[in-house]
Design an enzyme around this catalytic site. Sequence first.
Site, PDB file in Angstrom:
ATOM      1  N   HIS A   1       0.820  -1.206   0.000  1.00 34.54           N
ATOM      2  CA  HIS A   1       0.000   0.000   0.000  1.00 34.54           C
ATOM      3  C   HIS A   1       0.861   1.266   0.000  1.00 34.54           C
ATOM      4  O   HIS A   1       1.568   1.526   0.966  1.00 34.54           O
ATOM      5  CB  HIS A   1      -0.889  -0.034   1.252  1.00 34.54           C
ATOM      6  CG  HIS A   1      -1.853   1.097   1.359  1.00 34.54           C
ATOM      7  ND1 HIS A   1      -1.764   2.044   2.346  1.00 34.54           N
ATOM      8  CD2 HIS A   1      -2.926   1.419   0.602  1.00 34.54           C
ATOM      9  CE1 HIS A   1      -2.763   2.899   2.209  1.00 34.54           C
ATOM     10  NE2 HIS A   1      -3.476   2.547   1.160  1.00 34.54           N
TER      11      HIS A   1
ATOM     12  N   HIS B   1      -0.993  10.476  -2.895  1.00 33.86           N
ATOM     13  CA  HIS B   1      -2.295  10.151  -2.308  1.00 33.86           C
ATOM     14  C   HIS B   1      -3.225  11.353  -2.225  1.00 33.86           C
ATOM     15  O   HIS B   1      -4.409  11.263  -2.555  1.00 33.86           O
ATOM     16  CB  HIS B   1      -2.122   9.551  -0.912  1.00 33.86           C
ATOM     17  CG  HIS B   1      -3.428   9.235  -0.249  1.00 33.86           C
ATOM     18  ND1 HIS B   1      -4.129  10.162   0.508  1.00 33.86           N
ATOM     19  CD2 HIS B   1      -4.205   8.131  -0.261  1.00 33.86           C
ATOM     20  CE1 HIS B   1      -5.256   9.627   0.937  1.00 33.86           C
ATOM     21  NE2 HIS B   1      -5.335   8.386   0.493  1.00 33.86           N
TER      22      HIS B   1
END
Length: 268
Positions: A18, A60
């Site tokens: 991740h 992100h």
Amino acid sequence: AETIEPSLNPNKIMNVAHRGASGYAPEHTIPAYGLGQQMKGDYIEIDLQMTKDGELIAMHDETLDRTTNGTGNVKDFTLAEIKQLDAGSWFNEKYPEYAKPEYAGLKVPTLQEVIETFGTGARYYIETKSPEVYPGMEEKLVEILNEYNLTGKNVPSSKVIVQSFSADSLKIVHEMDPTIPLVQLLWYDQPATLTDEELEEYKSYSIGLGMNYGAIDEAYVQKVRDSGLLIHPYTVNETADMEKLLDWGVTGMFTNFPDRLQEVLQKR
Ligand code: G3P
Ligand code: CA
């Protein structure tokens, strides 16, 4: 008989690094992705944002503030401007136990740079972030995937997975190339439920679902599995949670600590 690609086989648990091995290195940097590969992550997870001049970068947030020394919205800066920023020092300050001098001054990578670094031997699990802010981001993504031969008939179907919270964004990708496997991301702020109608709708364009793991239970996991969809909860960092989710029947998960998941999987 047609062989099922290992990573799209529900019996092969997918270890998704991740934002890279982002527990150990600054998220969405080349070292974080490299560590994810070393730690046996099956996929490099990449969140996409788009610059003012239309380039896809690995980041992100919609803003530069948290993970660089810049401030403001990604969409208001060119790639050249974003390349001036330091995407690693924040990590050294926030996580002194994992700090490394070489993280200071790391650059924000473009999607192309990530693919060029890790090649077509690696697998990529790519998220279109805030697609409503970035018209054309899906076209640009598919163009890059095509350019690097990561799509198409002769490519293993597990090479690239595209994920999004936006069904509209996934459907745009699906229209452009129905062979690209898609994962619909979901967020539940209370115990998760799924109707048969919802499952049917997700199945019409996606191969799986990803959701916050804390909201689900065994019955939910089994319902998704029975529908034939894969299920990849996020973001699972503790060994006990990994074990529990595997017992429930998940087919993979997103983790900042792919080494922990690898260890759990090896013992099972
Ligand atoms: O993409 C799975 C998971 O990463 C979704 O949450 O906010 O970490 O992108 P986020
Ligand atoms: Ca993500």
